[in-house]
Write a protein that holds these residues in place. Structure first.
Motif, mmCIF file in Angstrom:
data_model
loop_
_atom_site.group_PDB
_atom_site.id
_atom_site.type_symbol
_atom_site.label_atom_id
_atom_site.label_comp_id
_atom_site.label_asym_id
_atom_site.label_seq_id
_atom_site.Cartn_x
_atom_site.Cartn_y
_atom_site.Cartn_z
ATOM 1 N N MET A 196 0.841 -1.189 0.000
ATOM 2 C CA MET A 196 0.000 0.000 0.000
ATOM 3 C C MET A 196 0.880 1.244 0.000
ATOM 4 O O MET A 196 1.238 1.777 1.053
ATOM 5 C CB MET A 196 -0.934 0.004 1.218
ATOM 6 C CG MET A 196 -1.938 -1.136 1.236
ATOM 7 S SD MET A 196 -3.108 -1.006 2.604
ATOM 8 C CE MET A 196 -4.061 -2.519 2.378
ATOM 9 N N LYS A 217 0.390 -7.357 -4.754
ATOM 10 C CA LYS A 217 -0.723 -6.552 -5.231
ATOM 11 C C LYS A 217 -0.537 -5.125 -4.696
ATOM 12 O O LYS A 217 -0.136 -4.944 -3.546
ATOM 13 C CB LYS A 217 -2.049 -7.127 -4.724
ATOM 14 C CG LYS A 217 -2.313 -8.558 -5.161
ATOM 15 C CD LYS A 217 -3.550 -9.104 -4.465
ATOM 16 C CE LYS A 217 -3.755 -10.581 -4.793
ATOM 17 N NZ LYS A 217 -4.891 -11.162 -4.023
ATOM 18 N N HIS A 219 -2.159 -1.475 -3.752
ATOM 19 C CA HIS A 219 -3.347 -0.687 -3.447
ATOM 20 C C HIS A 219 -2.874 0.696 -2.997
ATOM 21 O O HIS A 219 -2.457 0.879 -1.849
ATOM 22 C CB HIS A 219 -4.181 -1.340 -2.345
ATOM 23 C CG HIS A 219 -4.770 -2.661 -2.729
ATOM 24 N ND1 HIS A 219 -5.309 -3.531 -1.796
ATOM 25 C CD2 HIS A 219 -4.927 -3.266 -3.934
ATOM 26 C CE1 HIS A 219 -5.753 -4.612 -2.420
ATOM 27 N NE2 HIS A 219 -5.535 -4.470 -3.718
ATOM 28 N N TRP A 221 -2.981 4.714 -1.910
ATOM 29 C CA TRP A 221 -3.851 5.532 -1.054
ATOM 30 C C TRP A 221 -3.363 6.975 -1.065
ATOM 31 O O TRP A 221 -2.176 7.237 -1.237
ATOM 32 C CB TRP A 221 -3.885 4.988 0.374
ATOM 33 C CG TRP A 221 -2.541 4.925 1.068
ATOM 34 C CD1 TRP A 221 -1.585 3.974 0.909
ATOM 35 C CD2 TRP A 221 -2.020 5.873 2.007
ATOM 36 N NE1 TRP A 221 -0.491 4.259 1.692
ATOM 37 C CE2 TRP A 221 -0.726 5.413 2.385
ATOM 38 C CE3 TRP A 221 -2.511 7.048 2.575
ATOM 39 C CZ2 TRP A 221 0.071 6.103 3.296
ATOM 40 C CZ3 TRP A 221 -1.710 7.735 3.495
ATOM 41 C CH2 TRP A 221 -0.440 7.252 3.842
ATOM 42 N N ASN A 230 -8.706 0.723 2.767
ATOM 43 C CA ASN A 230 -7.868 -0.320 2.157
ATOM 44 C C ASN A 230 -7.481 -1.384 3.180
ATOM 45 O O ASN A 230 -7.514 -2.588 2.890
ATOM 46 C CB ASN A 230 -6.598 0.308 1.578
ATOM 47 C CG ASN A 230 -6.825 0.994 0.242
ATOM 48 O OD1 ASN A 230 -7.863 0.835 -0.374
ATOM 49 N ND2 ASN A 230 -5.843 1.763 -0.199
ATOM 50 N N THR A 234 -8.735 -5.328 3.174
ATOM 51 C CA THR A 234 -7.779 -6.434 3.153
ATOM 52 C C THR A 234 -8.021 -7.385 4.318
ATOM 53 O O THR A 234 -7.958 -8.613 4.173
ATOM 54 C CB THR A 234 -6.339 -5.885 3.208
ATOM 55 O OG1 THR A 234 -6.121 -5.021 2.093
ATOM 56 C CG2 THR A 234 -5.322 -7.016 3.168
#
Length: 281
Positions: A196, A217, A219, A221, A230, A234
């Motif tokens: 993240m 992955k 993600h 913010w 987020n 998760t």
């Protein structure tokens, strides 16, 4: 106990400022800091600043009171508390120091949510002066990473964390950060993990420049409402495997800005001086 481990950077991730900059500005030693900025590694410079504060009569209590003024967005606080309540293993990997991090987290009531804080050691010496030491003693040997500052390679810390959580049977890692050293930490994540990165910060620049190096992955913010969503999404996917439960509805909030984030010294935050485009391997 669930198998999800969430690792946070601290400065500009949990809090929306750099805790070192905050103390330097609030306690009035910015001029000396700026003079010495390019003469010492950041970690050594902060130790020197603590000596200056001591020489000016500032006590550890003065420093702690200053740190208690650092704002914490309610969305990040509540998401940390919720993830902890779900049984997530929460940890910190930061280039700040033990005193600053623990003081701020304790003041906001979330210190006990974290099982481990990996950061530069700090202590109070015989004269009552706060000393800040390097996580990695770069005076005796180098960690060899070209991305991270000499006192701490976050990639090496993440390797230790992965080894420890694997031994405990935990499976998925989540890393949240903003700087170049956080990119180094993210390189240690695997396909089933989640990175993240804070949008429009150095970590995103490095991910974009090196798109094939990150296996996790991603993600992104931008603010703490989005980050909180987020994290909880998760957690929901990890624990109850119900995609519909991750559709968190949030109203847009303006994040609490650090008073000095755009000040005269913020452009030289720890990782900003070390921005190569090649991995540390």
């Amino acid at each position: 106990m669930a198998g999800l481990v969430v690792v946070f950077d601290f400065d500009k991730t949990i809090i929306d400022c750099d805790s070192d900059n905050w103390v330097v500005e609030e306690l009035g030693i910015n001029n000396l800091f700026t003079q010495l900025l390019h003469t010492l590694p950041w970690n050594s410079l902060m130790d020197r600043m603590m000596t200056e504060l001591h020489n000016r009569g500032k006590t550890i209590e003065d420093i702690e009171e200053c740190l208690k003024k650092v704002p914490l967005h309610p969305s990040i606080a509540s998401s940390i508390e919720s993830a902890h309540a779900f049984g997530c293993d929460l940890r910190v990997v930061s280039d700040a120091n033990v005193c600053f991090i623990e003081t701020i987290l304790k003041h906001h009531g979330i210190l006990d949510c974290f099982s481990e804080i990996n950061t530069n050691p700090s202590l109070i010496d015989e004269q009552g002066r706060l000393r800040i030491l390097p996580y990695h003693d770069f005076n005796t040997s180098s960690h060899g990473c070209k991305i991270c500052p000499p006192n701490m390679c976050k990639g090496l810390v993440m390797e230790k964390i992965r080894a420890s959580v694997s031994a405990d049977g935990k499976k998925q890692l989540v890393y949240v950060g903003d700087g170049a050293p956080d990119f180094c930490a993210g390189l240690k994540l695997e396909g089933g993990d989640v990175l993240m990165p804070r949008k429009d910060f150095p970590i995103c620049d490095l991910i974009s420049t090196n798109p094939l190096l990150t296996k996790a992955k991603i993600h992104e913010w931008s603010d703490w409402e989005e980050l909180g969503a987020n994290i909880l999404s998760t957690v929901n996917r990890s624990f109850i495997r119900d995609e519909s439960s991750s559709n968190v509805k949030t109203d847009q909030l303006v994040p609490v800005d650090c008073k000095y984030q755009n000040g005269s010294i913020s452009a030289t935050a720890h990782g900003a001086l070390h921005l190569p485009v090649s991995p540390p391997h």
